[in-house]
Design an enzyme around this catalytic site. Sequence first.
Site, short mmCIF file in Angstrom:
data_model
loop_
_atom_site.label_atom_id
_atom_site.label_comp_id
_atom_site.label_asym_id
_atom_site.label_seq_id
_atom_site.Cartn_x
_atom_site.Cartn_y
_atom_site.Cartn_z
N LYS A 1 -8.46 13.04 25.61
CA LYS A 1 -9.63 12.52 25.58
C LYS A 1 -10.45 13.27 24.07
O LYS A 1 -9.53 13.57 23.06
CB LYS A 1 -10.74 12.81 26.42
CG LYS A 1 -9.81 12.44 27.83
CD LYS A 1 -10.98 12.13 28.95
CE LYS A 1 -10.17 11.81 30.11
NZ LYS A 1 -10.96 11.57 31.56
N HIS B 1 -8.14 2.56 29.32
CA HIS B 1 -8.60 3.52 30.22
C HIS B 1 -9.98 3.06 30.52
O HIS B 1 -10.84 2.69 29.92
CB HIS B 1 -8.59 4.86 29.13
CG HIS B 1 -8.80 5.94 30.31
ND1 HIS B 1 -10.26 6.43 30.30
CD2 HIS B 1 -8.27 6.79 30.64
CE1 HIS B 1 -10.28 7.69 31.08
NE2 HIS B 1 -8.98 7.89 31.28
N GLY C 1 -12.34 12.89 36.66
CA GLY C 1 -13.42 13.91 35.96
C GLY C 1 -14.34 14.42 37.29
O GLY C 1 -15.31 15.22 36.89
N SER D 1 -8.59 13.40 38.59
CA SER D 1 -8.64 14.81 39.25
C SER D 1 -7.48 15.46 39.67
O SER D 1 -7.35 16.00 40.71
CB SER D 1 -9.70 14.75 40.47
OG SER D 1 -11.09 14.30 39.75
N GLU E 1 -12.76 4.81 30.71
CA GLU E 1 -13.68 5.26 29.41
C GLU E 1 -13.83 4.07 28.39
O GLU E 1 -15.08 3.97 27.84
CB GLU E 1 -13.56 6.84 29.05
CG GLU E 1 -13.77 7.67 30.13
CD GLU E 1 -12.98 8.86 29.92
OE1 GLU E 1 -12.41 9.24 29.11
OE2 GLU E 1 -13.01 9.49 31.13
N GLU F 1 -5.92 4.65 38.21
CA GLU F 1 -6.90 5.74 38.19
C GLU F 1 -8.30 4.83 38.66
O GLU F 1 -8.85 4.34 37.92
CB GLU F 1 -7.22 5.85 36.66
CG GLU F 1 -6.09 6.44 36.08
CD GLU F 1 -6.31 7.28 34.86
OE1 GLU F 1 -6.15 8.45 34.81
OE2 GLU F 1 -6.90 6.87 33.73
N ASN G 1 -4.00 13.15 28.59
CA ASN G 1 -4.95 12.63 27.93
C ASN G 1 -6.03 13.68 27.47
O ASN G 1 -6.94 14.06 28.36
CB ASN G 1 -5.55 11.49 28.84
CG ASN G 1 -6.64 10.75 27.96
OD1 ASN G 1 -6.76 10.97 26.83
ND2 ASN G 1 -7.42 10.01 28.73
P1 PGA Z 1 -9.37 13.77 34.91
O1 PGA Z 1 -9.15 12.63 33.93
O2 PGA Z 1 -7.85 14.32 35.30
O3 PGA Z 1 -10.17 14.97 34.24
O4 PGA Z 1 -10.08 13.48 36.28
C1 PGA Z 1 -8.04 11.59 34.05
C2 PGA Z 1 -8.00 10.67 33.26
O5 PGA Z 1 -9.11 10.03 32.67
O6 PGA Z 1 -7.04 10.09 32.76
#
Ligand code: PGA
Length: 250
Positions: A13, A96, A172, A210, A98, A166, A11
């Site tokens: 983003k 997601h 992150g 992560s 976010e 997740e 992803n």
């Molecule tokens: P990250 O994000 O690997 O940067 O922790 C994972 C995600 O949001 O799918």
Amino acid sequence: MRLDRPVVFGNWKMNGLRAEGLALAGALAERAVRLTGTLGIFPPFTLIHAVAQRVKDTAILVGGQDCHERASGAFTGCVSAPMLADAGAKAVILGHSERRHGFGETDALIRAKFRAARAAGLLVVLCIGETEAEYLAGERRSRLVAQLAGSLPEGIGPEGLVVAYEPVWAIGTGRTPSSDEIRAIHGELRALLAKRIVGGEAVPLLYGGSVKPENAAEIMALSDVDGVLVGGASLDARSFWSIYRAGGGA
Ligand code: PGA
């Protein structure tokens, strides 16, 4: 669509201007003409068409990061599922964290988007996960059960569905749940999906949050983990590819 293991999705983003996105897609394309597993990239809307063109002679799947629940209309700034498909996307990420937490998306909205994505023939990567407060309060399981119940439309089959667990607190942050926790949660999700959907035990289950080249092998070796959804580490072709290799992909 057949999804061979490992299923490794990146992803991007809100990252990537045209030159960077095409360079990243190109670097992956060189490695991924044929694949034993499934490798997918989810660029920002503006790059979907160009990236899909760039990887069209490879096994790489391209998807969007979200879609609107309606096919067209007066929805300024939005992108519909048929538009994603028209641009060359084969999949879409829905729910997601976010989107859920940054844009107030509810399970009901995600379910509506799910129907729209299915109608457009897109594979849905449905994300679920608890916040840190829910985790600390011991509400993880109930949260995941509620998110699955609320965002999966009635009557769907297992085809065209991938579920990504997740934990919000792992995205992150460099923190991940322990291997035992991931294994236990994925086992429960497998059982929940089998109960909810006929043939639901076959739905690929991804872990996300992560994931890095350093922890990918251990995570993907866990039972009921069919692959990973990668954010930050998917922006570098070398680390994304080594994550895929760490899951046994070639
Ligand atoms: P990250 O994000 O690997 O940067 O922790 C994972 C995600 O949001 O799918």
